[in-house]
Design an enzyme around this catalytic site. Structure first.
Site, PDB file in Angstrom:
ATOM      1  N   ASP A 296      -9.223   0.376   1.838  1.00 10.47           N
ATOM      2  CA  ASP A 296      -8.258  -0.038   2.860  1.00 10.47           C
ATOM      3  C   ASP A 296      -8.789   0.394   4.229  1.00 10.47           C
ATOM      4  O   ASP A 296      -8.351   1.395   4.806  1.00 10.47           O
ATOM      5  CB  ASP A 296      -6.914   0.629   2.548  1.00 10.47           C
ATOM      6  CG  ASP A 296      -5.839   0.218   3.527  1.00 10.47           C
ATOM      7  OD1 ASP A 296      -5.835  -0.941   3.951  1.00 10.47           O
ATOM      8  OD2 ASP A 296      -4.991   1.077   3.877  1.00 10.47           O
TER       9      ASP A 296
ATOM     10  N   THR B  99      -9.213  -5.729   3.891  1.00 11.03           N
ATOM     11  CA  THR B  99      -9.017  -4.806   2.763  1.00 11.03           C
ATOM     12  C   THR B  99      -9.961  -5.295   1.671  1.00 11.03           C
ATOM     13  O   THR B  99      -9.865  -6.451   1.253  1.00 11.03           O
ATOM     14  CB  THR B  99      -7.562  -4.849   2.267  1.00 11.03           C
ATOM     15  OG1 THR B  99      -6.682  -4.545   3.353  1.00 11.03           O
ATOM     16  CG2 THR B  99      -7.339  -3.841   1.134  1.00 11.03           C
TER      17      THR B  99
ATOM     18  N   ASP C 164       0.852  -1.182   0.000  1.00  9.23           N
ATOM     19  CA  ASP C 164       0.000   0.000   0.000  1.00  9.23           C
ATOM     20  C   ASP C 164       0.891   1.236   0.000  1.00  9.23           C
ATOM     21  O   ASP C 164       1.780   1.371   0.841  1.00  9.23           O
ATOM     22  CB  ASP C 164      -0.889  -0.019   1.252  1.00  9.23           C
ATOM     23  CG  ASP C 164      -2.074   0.919   1.111  1.00  9.23           C
ATOM     24  OD1 ASP C 164      -2.442   1.268  -0.024  1.00  9.23           O
ATOM     25  OD2 ASP C 164      -2.638   1.305   2.149  1.00  9.23           O
TER      26      ASP C 164
ATOM     27  N   LYS D  87      -4.903  -2.017  10.086  1.00 10.95           N
ATOM     28  CA  LYS D  87      -5.250  -2.208   8.680  1.00 10.95           C
ATOM     29  C   LYS D  87      -5.456  -3.687   8.333  1.00 10.95           C
ATOM     30  O   LYS D  87      -6.072  -3.993   7.313  1.00 10.95           O
ATOM     31  CB  LYS D  87      -4.097  -1.711   7.799  1.00 10.95           C
ATOM     32  CG  LYS D  87      -3.642  -0.282   8.090  1.00 10.95           C
ATOM     33  CD  LYS D  87      -4.360   0.702   7.210  1.00 10.95           C
ATOM     34  CE  LYS D  87      -3.674   2.050   7.209  1.00 10.95           C
ATOM     35  NZ  LYS D  87      -4.312   2.964   6.233  1.00 10.95           N
TER      36      LYS D  87
ATOM     37  N   ARG E 290      -8.366   4.064  13.156  1.00  5.50           N
ATOM     38  CA  ARG E 290      -7.438   5.174  13.432  1.00  5.50           C
ATOM     39  C   ARG E 290      -6.911   5.186  14.852  1.00  5.50           C
ATOM     40  O   ARG E 290      -5.784   5.631  15.096  1.00  5.50           O
ATOM     41  CB  ARG E 290      -8.120   6.508  13.140  1.00  5.50           C
ATOM     42  CG  ARG E 290      -8.642   6.665  11.736  1.00  5.50           C
ATOM     43  CD  ARG E 290      -7.535   6.532  10.720  1.00  5.50           C
ATOM     44  NE  ARG E 290      -8.053   6.746   9.361  1.00  5.50           N
ATOM     45  CZ  ARG E 290      -7.324   6.551   8.271  1.00  5.50           C
ATOM     46  NH1 ARG E 290      -6.069   6.132   8.353  1.00  5.50           N
ATOM     47  NH2 ARG E 290      -7.840   6.760   7.083  1.00  5.50           N
TER      48      ARG E 290
ATOM     49  N   GLU F 264      -9.930  12.636   7.209  1.00  3.46           N
ATOM     50  CA  GLU F 264      -9.786  13.959   6.600  1.00  3.46           C
ATOM     51  C   GLU F 264     -11.122  14.696   6.510  1.00  3.46           C
ATOM     52  O   GLU F 264     -11.199  15.898   6.743  1.00  3.46           O
ATOM     53  CB  GLU F 264      -9.197  13.832   5.192  1.00  3.46           C
ATOM     54  CG  GLU F 264      -7.752  13.377   5.147  1.00  3.46           C
ATOM     55  CD  GLU F 264      -7.340  13.061   3.715  1.00  3.46           C
ATOM     56  OE1 GLU F 264      -6.964  13.986   2.997  1.00  3.46           O
ATOM     57  OE2 GLU F 264      -7.431  11.873   3.329  1.00  3.46           O
TER      58      GLU F 264
ATOM     59  N   GLU G 155      -9.092   3.957  -2.510  1.00  5.33           N
ATOM     60  CA  GLU G 155      -7.814   3.790  -3.188  1.00  5.33           C
ATOM     61  C   GLU G 155      -8.013   3.107  -4.538  1.00  5.33           C
ATOM     62  O   GLU G 155      -9.072   2.565  -4.823  1.00  5.33           O
ATOM     63  CB  GLU G 155      -6.871   2.928  -2.336  1.00  5.33           C
ATOM     64  CG  GLU G 155      -6.723   3.413  -0.901  1.00  5.33           C
ATOM     65  CD  GLU G 155      -5.502   2.831  -0.197  1.00  5.33           C
ATOM     66  OE1 GLU G 155      -4.719   2.103  -0.847  1.00  5.33           O
ATOM     67  OE2 GLU G 155      -5.347   3.103   0.998  1.00  5.33           O
TER      68      GLU G 155
ATOM     69  N   GLN H 162      -4.353   2.506  15.042  1.00  8.40           N
ATOM     70  CA  GLN H 162      -3.212   2.951  14.242  1.00  8.40           C
ATOM     71  C   GLN H 162      -2.338   3.947  14.999  1.00  8.40           C
ATOM     72  O   GLN H 162      -1.107   3.820  15.023  1.00  8.40           O
ATOM     73  CB  GLN H 162      -3.729   3.595  12.945  1.00  8.40           C
ATOM     74  CG  GLN H 162      -2.631   3.962  11.956  1.00  8.40           C
ATOM     75  CD  GLN H 162      -3.203   4.491  10.626  1.00  8.40           C
ATOM     76  OE1 GLN H 162      -4.412   4.505  10.422  1.00  8.40           O
ATOM     77  NE2 GLN H 162      -2.322   4.911   9.742  1.00  8.40           N
TER      78      GLN H 162
ATOM     79  N   HIS I  38      -3.649  14.021   0.632  1.00  9.05           N
ATOM     80  CA  HIS I  38      -3.907  13.119   1.755  1.00  9.05           C
ATOM     81  C   HIS I  38      -2.751  13.155   2.759  1.00  9.05           C
ATOM     82  O   HIS I  38      -2.975  13.307   3.961  1.00  9.05           O
ATOM     83  CB  HIS I  38      -4.114  11.693   1.236  1.00  9.05           C
ATOM     84  CG  HIS I  38      -4.191  10.654   2.311  1.00  9.05           C
ATOM     85  ND1 HIS I  38      -5.231  10.590   3.213  1.00  9.05           N
ATOM     86  CD2 HIS I  38      -3.342   9.640   2.645  1.00  9.05           C
ATOM     87  CE1 HIS I  38      -5.026   9.574   4.051  1.00  9.05           C
ATOM     88  NE2 HIS I  38      -3.895   8.989   3.730  1.00  9.05           N
TER      89      HIS I  38
ATOM     90  N   THR J  73      -4.758   6.386   0.015  1.00  5.78           N
ATOM     91  CA  THR J  73      -5.980   7.182  -0.057  1.00  5.78           C
ATOM     92  C   THR J  73      -5.860   8.254  -1.132  1.00  5.78           C
ATOM     93  O   THR J  73      -4.876   8.987  -1.187  1.00  5.78           O
ATOM     94  CB  THR J  73      -6.240   7.866   1.295  1.00  5.78           C
ATOM     95  OG1 THR J  73      -6.252   6.868   2.294  1.00  5.78           O
ATOM     96  CG2 THR J  73      -7.564   8.612   1.287  1.00  5.78           C
TER      97      THR J  73
ATOM     98  N   TYR K 228       1.213   5.675  -0.497  1.00  5.82           N
ATOM     99  CA  TYR K 228       0.774   6.859   0.265  1.00  5.82           C
ATOM    100  C   TYR K 228       1.046   8.041  -0.652  1.00  5.82           C
ATOM    101  O   TYR K 228       1.762   8.958  -0.310  1.00  5.82           O
ATOM    102  CB  TYR K 228       1.646   6.886   1.526  1.00  5.82           C
ATOM    103  CG  TYR K 228       1.289   7.838   2.622  1.00  5.82           C
ATOM    104  CD1 TYR K 228       0.029   7.850   3.219  1.00  5.82           C
ATOM    105  CD2 TYR K 228       2.258   8.711   3.133  1.00  5.82           C
ATOM    106  CE1 TYR K 228      -0.250   8.695   4.266  1.00  5.82           C
ATOM    107  CE2 TYR K 228       1.992   9.557   4.189  1.00  5.82           C
ATOM    108  CZ  TYR K 228       0.727   9.547   4.756  1.00  5.82           C
ATOM    109  OH  TYR K 228       0.448  10.377   5.810  1.00  5.82           O
TER     110      TYR K 228
ATOM    111  N   GLU L 117     -10.754   3.993   3.382  1.00  2.00           N
ATOM    112  CA  GLU L 117      -9.793   4.736   2.553  1.00  2.00           C
ATOM    113  C   GLU L 117     -10.075   4.373   1.100  1.00  2.00           C
ATOM    114  O   GLU L 117      -9.979   3.203   0.713  1.00  2.00           O
ATOM    115  CB  GLU L 117      -8.347   4.398   2.910  1.00  2.00           C
ATOM    116  CG  GLU L 117      -7.925   4.936   4.268  1.00  2.00           C
ATOM    117  CD  GLU L 117      -6.411   4.862   4.500  1.00  2.00           C
ATOM    118  OE1 GLU L 117      -5.748   3.989   3.888  1.00  2.00           O
ATOM    119  OE2 GLU L 117      -5.896   5.667   5.294  1.00  2.00           O
TER     120      GLU L 117
ATOM    121  N   ARG M 177       0.691  15.359  13.278  1.00  2.00           N
ATOM    122  CA  ARG M 177       1.875  16.077  13.772  1.00  2.00           C
ATOM    123  C   ARG M 177       1.614  17.578  13.707  1.00  2.00           C
ATOM    124  O   ARG M 177       2.298  18.312  12.987  1.00  2.00           O
ATOM    125  CB  ARG M 177       3.114  15.728  12.918  1.00  2.00           C
ATOM    126  CG  ARG M 177       3.536  14.252  12.964  1.00  2.00           C
ATOM    127  CD  ARG M 177       4.776  13.974  12.104  1.00  2.00           C
ATOM    128  NE  ARG M 177       4.551  14.224  10.691  1.00  2.00           N
ATOM    129  CZ  ARG M 177       4.006  13.329   9.850  1.00  2.00           C
ATOM    130  NH1 ARG M 177       3.664  12.141  10.284  1.00  2.00           N
ATOM    131  NH2 ARG M 177       3.815  13.644   8.584  1.00  2.00           N
TER     132      ARG M 177
END
Lengths: 395, 395
Positions: free
Chosen positions: A217, A241, A112, A237, A221, A342, A185, A224, A119, A328, A114, A183, A128
């Site tokens: 996916d 899937t 997978d 995850k 959260r 998001e 994808e 995670q 995203h 995503t 990113y 997600e 962060r």
């Protein structure tokens, strides 16, 4: 011109011809390979005299390579345009409502990525706050990780809410995930593998990748955010899937090729090459039947050919049935974000749905459906079908 | 008492009986299942009338379950003690030197854990100097991630130095890894899978795990340190993972069970249970024939039963042929560290070998061999054989 009597706006006309694995049941026997035509599936083993289509997965056919993929597609197109073939072909068409669709290929490794800048930037801001949203490596390589192959399921399979550890005040707590997410994808399946020690250049993308499909996916959260440092996502995850049952051949997507967004800084040479192209796929995400997002795949920063080149630059081999997903898909606009994390900004701005319901994350019973279309050569559009799944309460 | 004439200190006597897949070549045909006895392999398809041993992998036999594993082991033991069977059995013994050993099972998913407190602490000190060496989650759950299944290779397969991106002054550089490393680990293969949505309690470890083997999780530290934030190791590990060819049945390791180190804080209930036991395996790592480390598996913080319980607590299914590895095994002493990153302290304290050579990381032509033994019921020891590999220059 086809003899098929399809509505002019059909997403599954002769410009598409996606492959899948179906089971008609009863006397009609076990799983085998079909092609979707309108709202029917064409039983390939019945019209083409080749045991490769009587297999319960696409793997044997995918392994035969690009020249063969082209030849079979041309042959199917012939059958659908040659009036003399009509009677035989019609005998081999099964209405979709009368068949069961299965996982279209046997999954090898699942990687997978990113690859959406929007995203990754949004997630960086959420996880962060105050720091740089993108990590220093992000614009130099397509970040990726390996997912769990054994829990890849076909569209329609219910998804049980996972239990797990979440961060707590003084010690972690344990229970059903409270921040379950989807997600949206796009996936790419390897038809022809590559040997150990031999990187696949971006320019050879279309010799290896058989086709394209949709991926959800599912992500927990809360699990995670507690587990992910230092080795990345794992149980958040690995519980499921979901993938769409129809594999759109790369050849059908030639008209969907677009120039990808500019890349700055210029990536290293192994990430460049003529295969480096974007694809103009328009995704749509529905939650309980209501559209919550329209993620544009054309905005992806890293292209599928770059992902493949990166994945193999260290000499890693690939096998028929390996697949990789884009990560995503999120566009720059608020209603183009490909996950609830998001869309609800980490729960701070819950999403209001047309029916009056409100969601920060998924509730038990929620159904998520992702669809997509792409431009076709005739000015119309082709479809990917859908990947859908309903959330069952934790067992 | 066996009729076998083995040296008293043989690591492959009747207390061991590890399974593998061998190929005798010539008229003797293709791959099939054997058991190692002394320096020979016993052709199981020849002495037991069961097609499951004529398969080219252990998967079909492993899927038959614990009662069957016990019965076959008892039957083999009978054959090796019953003098009347001797002639027939001797006809089915092939000297190891006359066979080729293959990957013993078809790999499903591969999960790599990070279960040694000494290793995680050392790596934390090296990668995050000044900070807490262990992340806040480390003592609450066995950290793990998915590795690449398609690049798992059997012992003896050469390993080509990977190319990749490394952190640079202003931009990343690209080329052969300059910090190539080994990781001495122990692997556990799933015999009997578990369905989606059904966690495997730690207490059911021995109903699912068929056996134990050695793993070298080759790692490119420069690639790793650049790519790993935020989604974990990817190309730094995916170029090759080597495994030993003999799977030691869990039953043979009953005498090796030991109490694991105390866990503080007390882990969550799903990580406890009667299956939660350590194993007293003594590993040894040789670099170009010289011993560089003796990692003690008994010091691992998280036990294999806890790893399995954690891996499935979110409802993830497991399949026959899935395996998980412990992560680098490092003991508290300097000469018990299971990788060069720790042994050379990130290159700051290069390792001096008896032959006068000096290593911070692996050089082209270097050969790494990991072996292990465990206590047997008779007071002797059983062996795991070896996992070995030589580094080839970047292609």
């Amino acid at each position: 011109v086809t003899w098929l009597e399809l509505p002019p706006d059909s997403l599954f006309g002769p410009a598409n011809l996606p492959y899948g694995v179906f089971e008609a049941g009863g006397r009609d026997g076990g799983r085998r390979v079909g092609v979707r035509v309108g709202d029917s599936v064409l039983d390939l083993a019945a019209v083409l005299d080749d045991p490769v289509f009587a297999e319960p997965s696409l793997n044997a056919f995918m392994a035969q390579g690009r020249a063969r993929w082209r030849a079979v597609r041309a042959r199917i197109t012939d059958l659908l345009t040659d009036g003399r073939a009509r009677k035989n072909v019609e005998l081999a068409l099964r209405p979709l409502s009368a068949v069961r669709l299965h996982l279209p290929f046997e999954v090898g490794d699942y990687v997978d990525f990113y690859a959406s800048e929007n995203h990754a930037t949004n997630v960086g801001r959420l996880f962060r706050p105050g720091g740089e949203p993108l990590t220093p490596n992000w614009k130099h390589l397509p970040i990726g990780y390996h997912g769990r192959s054994g829990t890849v399921v076909v569209s329609g399979t219910p998804v049980t809410r996972p239990r797990g550890q979440r961060r707590g005040e003084t010690a972690p707590t344990f229970g059903p995930s409270q921040r379950l997410d989807f997600e949206a994808e796009v996936g790419f399946v390897i038809g022809v593998g590559s040997p150990l020690g031999v990187p696949v250049p971006a320019s050879e993308f279309a010799d290896h990748v058989f086709g394209v499909f949709l991926v959800n996916d599912w992500s927990a959260r809360d699990i995670q955010s507690w587990e992910t440092v230092p080795l990345g996502p794992f149980l958040a995850k690995s519980f499921a899937t979901s993938v769409s049952p129809w594999i759109v051949p790369l050849e059908a997507l030639a008209p969907a090729q677009v120039r990808p967004p500019p890349q700055d800084p210029q990536p290293l040479p192994y990430l460049a090459g003529p295969g480096h192209t974007g694809f103009d796929l328009a995704l749509e995400v529905r939650l309980n039947g209501q559209v919550v997002s329209r993620p544009p795949f054309a905005t992806m920063y890293w292209t599928p050919a770059q992902m493949l080149a990166h994945m193999t630059v260290n000499g890693a081999s690939t096998r028929t049935g390996d697949f990789y997903a884009s990560g995503t898909v999120s566009g720059p606009d608020r209603d183009q974000r490909g996950c609830l994390l998001e869309l609800s900004w980490g729960g701070a701005e819950p999403l209001k749905l047309p029916d009056g319901s409100v969601r920060s994350f998924l509730e038990d019973g929620d159904e998520v459906t992702i669809t997509a279309t792409a431009p076709a050569a005739d000015g119309g559009r082709i479809g990917f079908g859908e990947v859908t799944g309903r959330i069952l309460p934790a067992g």
